[in-house]
Design a protein around this motif. Structure first.
Motif, PDB file in Angstrom:
ATOM      1  N   TYR A  59       0.805  -1.213   0.000  1.00 30.84           N
ATOM      2  CA  TYR A  59       0.000   0.000   0.000  1.00 30.84           C
ATOM      3  C   TYR A  59       0.844   1.271   0.000  1.00 30.84           C
ATOM      4  O   TYR A  59       1.964   1.298   0.497  1.00 30.84           O
ATOM      5  N   LYS A  60       0.236   2.305  -0.546  1.00 35.13           N
ATOM      6  CA  LYS A  60       0.873   3.607  -0.625  1.00 35.13           C
ATOM      7  C   LYS A  60       0.107   4.582   0.271  1.00 35.13           C
ATOM      8  O   LYS A  60      -1.065   4.855   0.056  1.00 35.13           O
ATOM      9  N   TYR A  61       0.782   5.096   1.293  1.00 35.50           N
ATOM     10  CA  TYR A  61       0.188   6.035   2.236  1.00 35.50           C
ATOM     11  C   TYR A  61       0.589   7.460   1.824  1.00 35.50           C
ATOM     12  O   TYR A  61       1.770   7.739   1.640  1.00 35.50           O
ATOM     13  N   TYR A  62      -0.395   8.354   1.725  1.00 33.75           N
ATOM     14  CA  TYR A  62      -0.102   9.766   1.456  1.00 33.75           C
ATOM     15  C   TYR A  62      -0.246  10.545   2.755  1.00 33.75           C
ATOM     16  O   TYR A  62      -1.327  10.645   3.318  1.00 33.75           O
ATOM     17  N   LEU A  63       0.873  11.105   3.215  1.00 30.51           N
ATOM     18  CA  LEU A  63       0.903  11.861   4.464  1.00 30.51           C
ATOM     19  C   LEU A  63       0.947  13.355   4.173  1.00 30.51           C
ATOM     20  O   LEU A  63       1.757  13.816   3.369  1.00 30.51           O
ATOM     21  N   TYR A  64       0.060  14.096   4.842  1.00 34.61           N
ATOM     22  CA  TYR A  64       0.032  15.557   4.746  1.00 34.61           C
ATOM     23  C   TYR A  64       0.165  16.127   6.162  1.00 34.61           C
ATOM     24  O   TYR A  64      -0.607  15.756   7.047  1.00 34.61           O
ATOM     25  N   VAL A  65       1.110  17.013   6.368  1.00 33.88           N
ATOM     26  CA  VAL A  65       1.300  17.641   7.673  1.00 33.88           C
ATOM     27  C   VAL A  65       0.917  19.113   7.564  1.00 33.88           C
ATOM     28  O   VAL A  65       1.505  19.854   6.770  1.00 33.88           O
ATOM     29  N   ASP A  66      -0.065  19.528   8.335  1.00 33.37           N
ATOM     30  CA  ASP A  66      -0.579  20.898   8.265  1.00 33.37           C
ATOM     31  C   ASP A  66       0.039  21.732   9.383  1.00 33.37           C
ATOM     32  O   ASP A  66      -0.582  21.973  10.421  1.00 33.37           O
ATOM     33  N   ALA A  67       1.268  22.173   9.159  1.00 32.82           N
ATOM     34  CA  ALA A  67       1.986  22.945  10.175  1.00 32.82           C
ATOM     35  C   ALA A  67       1.329  24.294  10.423  1.00 32.82           C
ATOM     36  O   ALA A  67       1.359  24.811  11.550  1.00 32.82           O
ATOM     37  N   VAL A  68       0.726  24.877   9.394  1.00 29.91           N
ATOM     38  CA  VAL A  68       0.085  26.188   9.539  1.00 29.91           C
ATOM     39  C   VAL A  68      -1.118  26.102  10.470  1.00 29.91           C
ATOM     40  O   VAL A  68      -1.284  26.923  11.371  1.00 29.91           O
TER      41      VAL A  68
END
Length: 216
Positions: free
Chosen positions: A74-83
């Motif tokens: 599987y391919k995991y897409y990680l998004y980190v919302d620092a703002v």
């Protein structure tokens, strides 16, 4: 003698608990275990944050606030919302009656949601947001627990550096805009860019064997 017997029972209990398979747990148990973890070890360091990646997962692409993480299948897409983290943005997640799974997640001062939607051909689209970061991944039904465990292991471990983020926000506002992604939105409210990107992908029929280091 009695003391030894009690110690033996405790030891056996620990062994049995450690052998519990993530796939045998309820989804509620997976979530509770994942959010209750105390992270003290980190192996991924980025601008303004760090996190711990479980064994069996590898980062194959990184743009600092967006990452692609691969397991065996599987391919995991990680998004980190620092703002959003820095500005302490809080939005209420609305439960979706149309989703396969839709629930809020909260533990101490961290919050988020889990939404799973049924796709065609026995595929399920998982969106899990927690601790100002989000993971999206398409999985088979039998691997939902493992993938949720892996995802929470990553998300719960994200640790932000306020001083670095302040400097970045002051000097590199344009950079944050480049990676702008609303982690509070789900497929219930908007079309997923991830789904558009992977549309037509074919996944390996081999079962996901990684059981996460969430329970050791």
């Amino acid at each position: 003698m009695k003391k030894r017997f009690i110690l033996l029972l405790i030891f056996i209990s620990i062994i049995l608990t450690g052998c519990v398979s993530v796939q045998e747990m309820s989804l509620e148990e997976v979530i509770n275990t994942g959010t209750d973890r105390k992270i003290s070890v980190y192996n991924k360091y980025r601008k303004g944050y760090k996190y711990n990646l479980p064994k069996g997962l590898d980062v194959v692409d990184s743009t600092e606030y967006n990452e692609i993480i691969m397991s065996k299948n599987y391919k995991y897409y990680l998004y980190v919302d620092a703002v959003s983290y820095y500005n302490k943005v809080i939005e209420t997640y609305e439960i979706s009656d149309e989703s396969y799974v839709s629930r809020q997640i909260s533990y101490e001062d961290k919050y988020g949601y889990l939404e799973i939607n049924d796709l065609d051909k026995d595929k399920y689209f998982i969106e899990i947001m927690y601790n100002y970061a989000k993971i999206e991944v398409i999985v088979k039904k039998e691997d939902i627990n493992v993938v949720v465990a892996n995802s929470l292991s990553i998300l719960a471990s994200v640790d932000f550096n306020n001083n670095v983020l302040k400097a970045l926000l002051d000097e590199e506002t344009s950079q944050f805009k480049e990676f702008e992604f609303n982690i509070f939105e789900t497929t219930s409210t908007t079309e997923s860019s991830y789904l558009q990107a992977v549309d037509g992908d074919v996944y390996d029929d081999t079962n996901e064997v990684h059981d996460s280091d969430l329970i050791n």
